[in-house]
Scaffold this active site. Structure first.
Site, PDB file in Angstrom:
ATOM      1  N   GLY A  12       0.846  -1.197   0.000  1.00 27.39           N
ATOM      2  CA  GLY A  12       0.000   0.000   0.000  1.00 27.39           C
ATOM      3  C   GLY A  12       0.874   1.237   0.000  1.00 27.39           C
ATOM      4  O   GLY A  12       1.556   1.530   0.990  1.00 27.39           O
ATOM      5  N   PHE A 164      -1.028   7.374  13.438  1.00 29.01           N
ATOM      6  CA  PHE A 164      -1.768   8.534  13.959  1.00 29.01           C
ATOM      7  C   PHE A 164      -1.464   9.821  13.203  1.00 29.01           C
ATOM      8  O   PHE A 164      -1.883  10.902  13.628  1.00 29.01           O
ATOM      9  CB  PHE A 164      -1.445   8.722  15.449  1.00 29.01           C
ATOM     10  CG  PHE A 164      -1.903   7.577  16.306  1.00 29.01           C
ATOM     11  CD1 PHE A 164      -3.254   7.434  16.633  1.00 29.01           C
ATOM     12  CD2 PHE A 164      -1.016   6.619  16.761  1.00 29.01           C
ATOM     13  CE1 PHE A 164      -3.694   6.370  17.419  1.00 29.01           C
ATOM     14  CE2 PHE A 164      -1.448   5.544  17.548  1.00 29.01           C
ATOM     15  CZ  PHE A 164      -2.784   5.422  17.875  1.00 29.01           C
ATOM     16  N   GLU A 167      -2.968  14.319   7.789  1.00 28.65           N
ATOM     17  CA  GLU A 167      -2.526  14.833   6.500  1.00 28.65           C
ATOM     18  C   GLU A 167      -2.209  16.321   6.622  1.00 28.65           C
ATOM     19  O   GLU A 167      -2.826  17.039   7.410  1.00 28.65           O
ATOM     20  CB  GLU A 167      -3.580  14.559   5.432  1.00 28.65           C
ATOM     21  CG  GLU A 167      -3.627  13.080   5.105  1.00 28.65           C
ATOM     22  CD  GLU A 167      -4.687  12.723   4.085  1.00 28.65           C
ATOM     23  OE1 GLU A 167      -5.025  13.549   3.235  1.00 28.65           O
ATOM     24  OE2 GLU A 167      -5.182  11.581   4.168  1.00 28.65           O
ATOM     25  N   CYS A 274     -10.937   9.362   7.036  1.00 28.35           N
ATOM     26  CA  CYS A 274     -10.952   8.458   8.192  1.00 28.35           C
ATOM     27  C   CYS A 274     -11.975   8.750   9.290  1.00 28.35           C
ATOM     28  O   CYS A 274     -12.534   7.805   9.844  1.00 28.35           O
ATOM     29  CB  CYS A 274      -9.563   8.387   8.785  1.00 28.35           C
ATOM     30  SG  CYS A 274      -8.410   7.627   7.635  1.00 28.35           S
ATOM     31  N   ARG A 433     -14.292  28.563   8.001  1.00 26.48           N
ATOM     32  CA  ARG A 433     -13.061  28.185   8.703  1.00 26.48           C
ATOM     33  C   ARG A 433     -12.544  29.267   9.642  1.00 26.48           C
ATOM     34  O   ARG A 433     -11.484  29.093  10.257  1.00 26.48           O
ATOM     35  CB  ARG A 433     -11.957  27.871   7.680  1.00 26.48           C
ATOM     36  CG  ARG A 433     -12.271  26.693   6.784  1.00 26.48           C
ATOM     37  CD  ARG A 433     -12.222  25.395   7.559  1.00 26.48           C
ATOM     38  NE  ARG A 433     -12.386  24.251   6.688  1.00 26.48           N
ATOM     39  CZ  ARG A 433     -12.111  23.012   7.044  1.00 26.48           C
ATOM     40  NH1 ARG A 433     -11.635  22.757   8.250  1.00 26.48           N
ATOM     41  NH2 ARG A 433     -12.322  22.019   6.230  1.00 26.48           N
TER      42      ARG A 433
HETATM   43  P1  NAD Z   1      -4.855   5.091   0.260  1.00 25.56           P
HETATM   44  O1  NAD Z   1      -6.106   4.753  -0.450  1.00 25.56           O
HETATM   45  O2  NAD Z   1      -4.202   6.411   0.026  1.00 25.56           O
HETATM   46  O3  NAD Z   1      -3.749   3.987  -0.063  1.00 25.56           O
HETATM   47  C1  NAD Z   1      -3.997   2.633  -0.038  1.00 25.56           C
HETATM   48  C2  NAD Z   1      -3.188   1.990  -1.175  1.00 25.56           C
HETATM   49  O4  NAD Z   1      -3.296   0.570  -1.048  1.00 25.56           O
HETATM   50  C3  NAD Z   1      -3.705   2.338  -2.562  1.00 25.56           C
HETATM   51  O5  NAD Z   1      -2.659   2.924  -3.327  1.00 25.56           O
HETATM   52  C4  NAD Z   1      -4.139   0.988  -3.147  1.00 25.56           C
HETATM   53  O6  NAD Z   1      -3.876   0.853  -4.535  1.00 25.56           O
HETATM   54  C5  NAD Z   1      -3.293   0.024  -2.352  1.00 25.56           C
HETATM   55  N1  NAD Z   1      -3.806  -1.344  -2.296  1.00 25.56           N
HETATM   56  C6  NAD Z   1      -5.049  -1.765  -1.987  1.00 25.56           C
HETATM   57  N2  NAD Z   1      -5.118  -3.105  -1.986  1.00 25.56           N
HETATM   58  C7  NAD Z   1      -3.882  -3.546  -2.318  1.00 25.56           C
HETATM   59  C8  NAD Z   1      -3.317  -4.822  -2.455  1.00 25.56           C
HETATM   60  N3  NAD Z   1      -4.026  -5.930  -2.245  1.00 25.56           N
HETATM   61  N4  NAD Z   1      -2.017  -4.920  -2.822  1.00 25.56           N
HETATM   62  C9  NAD Z   1      -1.273  -3.807  -3.035  1.00 25.56           C
HETATM   63  N5  NAD Z   1      -1.756  -2.558  -2.885  1.00 25.56           N
HETATM   64  C10 NAD Z   1      -3.044  -2.426  -2.527  1.00 25.56           C
HETATM   65  O7  NAD Z   1      -5.153   4.891   1.794  1.00 25.56           O
HETATM   66  P2  NAD Z   1      -4.442   5.629   3.033  1.00 25.56           P
HETATM   67  O8  NAD Z   1      -5.023   6.988   3.219  1.00 25.56           O
HETATM   68  O9  NAD Z   1      -2.979   5.473   2.907  1.00 25.56           O
HETATM   69  O10 NAD Z   1      -4.970   4.757   4.247  1.00 25.56           O
HETATM   70  C11 NAD Z   1      -4.496   3.451   4.453  1.00 25.56           C
HETATM   71  C12 NAD Z   1      -4.933   2.990   5.825  1.00 25.56           C
HETATM   72  O11 NAD Z   1      -4.344   3.834   6.818  1.00 25.56           O
HETATM   73  C13 NAD Z   1      -6.441   3.058   6.069  1.00 25.56           C
HETATM   74  O12 NAD Z   1      -6.805   1.962   6.870  1.00 25.56           O
HETATM   75  C14 NAD Z   1      -6.625   4.342   6.838  1.00 25.56           C
HETATM   76  O13 NAD Z   1      -7.749   4.284   7.694  1.00 25.56           O
HETATM   77  C15 NAD Z   1      -5.363   4.398   7.668  1.00 25.56           C
HETATM   78  N6  NAD Z   1      -4.918   5.743   8.026  1.00 25.56           N
HETATM   79  C16 NAD Z   1      -4.955   6.758   7.122  1.00 25.56           C
HETATM   80  C17 NAD Z   1      -4.473   8.017   7.472  1.00 25.56           C
HETATM   81  C18 NAD Z   1      -4.492   9.166   6.507  1.00 25.56           C
HETATM   82  O14 NAD Z   1      -4.175  10.276   6.905  1.00 25.56           O
HETATM   83  N7  NAD Z   1      -4.839   8.978   5.249  1.00 25.56           N
HETATM   84  C19 NAD Z   1      -3.921   8.227   8.757  1.00 25.56           C
HETATM   85  C20 NAD Z   1      -3.885   7.158   9.642  1.00 25.56           C
HETATM   86  C21 NAD Z   1      -4.384   5.916   9.281  1.00 25.56           C
HETATM   87  C1  UGA Z   2      -6.986  12.503  11.490  1.00 25.96           C
HETATM   88  C2  UGA Z   2      -6.306  12.413  12.852  1.00 25.96           C
HETATM   89  O1  UGA Z   2      -5.985  13.734  13.293  1.00 25.96           O
HETATM   90  C3  UGA Z   2      -5.039  11.577  12.765  1.00 25.96           C
HETATM   91  O2  UGA Z   2      -4.474  11.411  14.059  1.00 25.96           O
HETATM   92  C4  UGA Z   2      -5.388  10.210  12.190  1.00 25.96           C
HETATM   93  O3  UGA Z   2      -4.213   9.430  12.048  1.00 25.96           O
HETATM   94  C5  UGA Z   2      -6.041  10.387  10.844  1.00 25.96           C
HETATM   95  O4  UGA Z   2      -7.233  11.199  11.000  1.00 25.96           O
HETATM   96  C6  UGA Z   2      -6.512   9.094  10.237  1.00 25.96           C
HETATM   97  O5  UGA Z   2      -6.689   8.104  10.909  1.00 25.96           O
HETATM   98  O6  UGA Z   2      -6.724   9.170   9.017  1.00 25.96           O
HETATM   99  P1  UGA Z   2      -6.657  13.934   9.290  1.00 25.96           P
HETATM  100  O7  UGA Z   2      -8.020  13.447   8.969  1.00 25.96           O
HETATM  101  O8  UGA Z   2      -5.600  13.783   8.268  1.00 25.96           O
HETATM  102  O9  UGA Z   2      -6.123  13.199  10.608  1.00 25.96           O
HETATM  103  O10 UGA Z   2      -6.707  15.486   9.676  1.00 25.96           O
HETATM  104  P2  UGA Z   2      -7.227  16.280  10.973  1.00 25.96           P
HETATM  105  O11 UGA Z   2      -6.294  17.369  11.247  1.00 25.96           O
HETATM  106  O12 UGA Z   2      -7.545  15.377  12.082  1.00 25.96           O
HETATM  107  O13 UGA Z   2      -8.576  16.931  10.443  1.00 25.96           O
HETATM  108  C7  UGA Z   2      -9.711  16.142  10.151  1.00 25.96           C
HETATM  109  C8  UGA Z   2     -10.859  17.059   9.809  1.00 25.96           C
HETATM  110  O14 UGA Z   2     -11.317  17.755  10.962  1.00 25.96           O
HETATM  111  C9  UGA Z   2     -10.496  18.134   8.777  1.00 25.96           C
HETATM  112  O15 UGA Z   2     -11.566  18.316   7.890  1.00 25.96           O
HETATM  113  C10 UGA Z   2     -10.282  19.358   9.635  1.00 25.96           C
HETATM  114  O16 UGA Z   2     -10.476  20.554   8.930  1.00 25.96           O
HETATM  115  C11 UGA Z   2     -11.330  19.147  10.708  1.00 25.96           C
HETATM  116  N1  UGA Z   2     -11.029  19.866  11.961  1.00 25.96           N
HETATM  117  C12 UGA Z   2      -9.937  19.528  12.689  1.00 25.96           C
HETATM  118  C13 UGA Z   2     -11.872  20.866  12.388  1.00 25.96           C
HETATM  119  O17 UGA Z   2     -12.875  21.171  11.737  1.00 25.96           O
HETATM  120  N2  UGA Z   2     -11.590  21.518  13.556  1.00 25.96           N
HETATM  121  C14 UGA Z   2     -10.500  21.215  14.310  1.00 25.96           C
HETATM  122  O18 UGA Z   2     -10.314  21.852  15.363  1.00 25.96           O
HETATM  123  C15 UGA Z   2      -9.664  20.198  13.863  1.00 25.96           C
END
Ligand code: NAD
Ligand code: UGA
Length: 459
Positions: A12, A164, A167, A274, A433
């Site tokens: 991934g 954790f 973005e 998420c 915002r």
């Molecule tokens: P994403 O969609 O950006 O990336 C996932 C990648 O996995 C894709 O590029 C997809 O092509 C690939 N993929 C799917 N199935 C596959 C397979 N079988 N073999 C190889 N590649 C495969 O997702 P993401 O945002 O990176 O999130 C991934 C996980 O991390 C999720 O469970 C999400 O909840 C968690 N997470 C995300 C964030 C975030 O900020 N985006 C933060 C913390 C946790």
């Molecule tokens: C969130 C968590 O902060 C991360 O710890 C976690 O790893 C991640 O989800 C995940 O599991 O994907 P993210 O969604 O990237 O991270 O960004 P945040 O900064 O948490 O903001 C989430 C949303 O809440 C955004 O739309 C942001 O604008 C909004 N937000 C955040 C508010 O409206 N008010 C705030 O005070 C904070």
């Protein structure tokens, strides 16, 4: 001393897999890191100068490690790397299920399961399999049962190492995390993974728990964060009707060390891939254990968020709609489409709901964002009635109303004295915002309505 884990594979190459592995490779030049993905276009982008995701600081980290101990490969080439790996991270998407049991709430584990099958088919000897994706509690059981199909002499440990990072601040969050969490069943694999993180994370920030607590903690962390946003957003509505100011209220309550100042920014609603997905997963798990009150409690966090987005869209519409409620012939400038600043990610961005609600009433939208591509806008809200503007000025030209949906820093510095003449007479600026320079807007003779600023709604 040689590390216990010398060769890592991550399945991934998304928003988590790419940056996380880049930082591990950057911090541990002696560990070989391979990131594989079935999306060949994404892999090609990771191998180019145009990385597939925008994240401040990411390009520098990637360029230091790529070609040294970090590589991005496709699925076919990845198999041999899995065979040689000491540890394999699963970092694929876990979206909300759209069909079958639990549709609309439960996490879809099909991508995780396909990774487990891939690992079972290619792993050799002993491999530590690490859940990096966010999983429902007890997901490791499902991974274990798939891994059990591997050949004779192939063994596994499973760890939960949820991510954790947020973005927009991913590199900072990875380099200086509040904590790293490792859940497992045996001390040895936990220690092996902890040893990697301890290269740059203070030991007291590397926490270990049992597997189920680690899996659940990740869902709960996101649920608590989302709950804070819904809580402050609920109060923003109360501020608007009472004349109170949400920023004053947030600042006062935030000085209580038990509450703390972070995550109290009122907004048009939370977005991102998420929060909602993880809340729904928590709700589904609670329901499946018969805990209906627990499920209903967390459902309210989701419902309030939906309400806030609709409430905001309806506010924009109110002064410019016809008596029948139509927005036909009305042009609304949408400033910001990403779910937060410093990212190009539009997954579940509040802009989708706001825009769709305005489009459904016949409005024409002029959307501007600094990092989101026109294709991403089109894939979420279509092209009918939607124009993507290259600059804020182009979006604002001839607008009957303005909505600020993403807190891009540049929107805080807009020169309203210059822009005022571009807007239709009487156009109101809705700031979802609280970043627009209220004084500059006032001096330009325009009307501003910022979320939760009761004073502005009561004049
Ligand atoms: P994403 O969609 O950006 O990336 C996932 C990648 O996995 C894709 O590029 C997809 O092509 C690939 N993929 C799917 N199935 C596959 C397979 N079988 N073999 C190889 N590649 C495969 O997702 P993401 O945002 O990176 O999130 C991934 C996980 O991390 C999720 O469970 C999400 O909840 C968690 N997470 C995300 C964030 C975030 O900020 N985006 C933060 C913390 C946790
Ligand atoms: C969130 C968590 O902060 C991360 O710890 C976690 O790893 C991640 O989800 C995940 O599991 O994907 P993210 O969604 O990237 O991270 O960004 P945040 O900064 O948490 O903001 C989430 C949303 O809440 C955004 O739309 C942001 O604008 C909004 N937000 C955040 C508010 O409206 N008010 C705030 O005070 C904070």
């Amino acid at each position: 001393m040689k590390p216990l884990v010398n060769k890592i594979v991550c399945i991934g190459a998304g928003y988590v897999g790419g940056p996380t592995m880049a930082v591990i490779a950057d911090r541990c030049p002696d560990i070989d890191v391979t990131v594989l993905d079935l999306n060949e276009v994404r892999i090609a982008a990771w191998n180019s100068e145009e990385l597939p995701i925008y994240e401040p600081g990411l390009a520098a980290v990637v360029s230091r490690a790529r070609g040294r101990n970090l590589r991005f490969v496709g699925q076919t080439e990845g198999a041999a790397h899995v065979a040689a790996a000491d540890a394999v991270f699963i970092s694929v998407n876990t979206p909300t299920k759209t069909d079958g049991e639990g549709a609309g709430k439960a996490s879809d584990l099909r991508y995780v399961e396909s990774c487990a099958r891939f690992i079972a088919a290619h792993a050799k000897g002993h491999t530590i399999v690490i859940e990096k994706s966010t999983m429902p509690v007890r997901a490791a059981d499902r991974i274990k049962s798939i891994l059990a199909s591997a050949g004779l002499g192939v063994t596994f440990d499973i760890l939960s190492n949820p991510e954790f990072l947020a973005e927009g601040t991913a590199i900072r969050d990875l380099e200086q995390p509040d904590r790293v969490l490792i859940g497992g069943e045996r001390p040895e694999p936990i220690a092996a993974l902890a040893e990697i993180y301890r290269r740059w994370v203070p030991a007291e920030r590397v926490l270990s728990t049992d597997l189920w607590s680690a899996e659940l903690s990740k869902l709960v962390a996101n649920a608590f964060l989302a709950q804070r946003v819904s809580s402050i957003n609920s109060i923003s509505a109360l501020c608007e009707v009472t004349g109170a100011d949400i920023e004053e209220v947030a600042s006062v309550i935030g000085t209580d060390s038990r509450i703390g100042p972070k995550f109290l920014r009122a907004s048009v609603g939370f977005g991102g891939s998420c929060f909602q997905k993880d809340l729904l997963s928590l709700i589904y798990i609670s329901e499946s254990y018969g805990l209906t009150e627990v499920a209903a409690y967390w459902q309210q966090v989701v419902d309030l968020n939906q309400w806030q987005k609709h409430r905001f869209a309806d506010q924009i519409a109110a002064p410019i709609a016809t008596a029948e409620g139509s927005l036909r012939g009305r042009r609304i400038a949408i400033l910001g489409f990403a779910f937060k600043k410093d990212t190009n990610d539009v997954r579940e961005t509040p802009a989708i709901d706001v825009c769709r609600r305005l489009l459904a009433r016949g409005a024409t939208l002029a959307v501007h964002d600094y990092k989101v591509t026109p294709d991403s806008v089109a894939s979420e809200i279509g092209t009918q009635g939607v124009e993507v503007a290259a600059t804020p000025e182009a979006a604002l030209a001839g607008a009957d109303g303005v909505a600020v949906l993403t807190e891009w820093s540049a929107y805080a510095k807009l020169d309203w004295a210059r822009l005022a003449g571009m807007l239709k007479a009487g156009a109101v600026i809705y700031d979802g915002r609280n970043i627009v320079d209220a004084e500059a807007v006032r001096r330009a003779g325009l009307t501003l309505r910022s979320i939760g600023k009761g004073g502005q709604f009561n004049t």
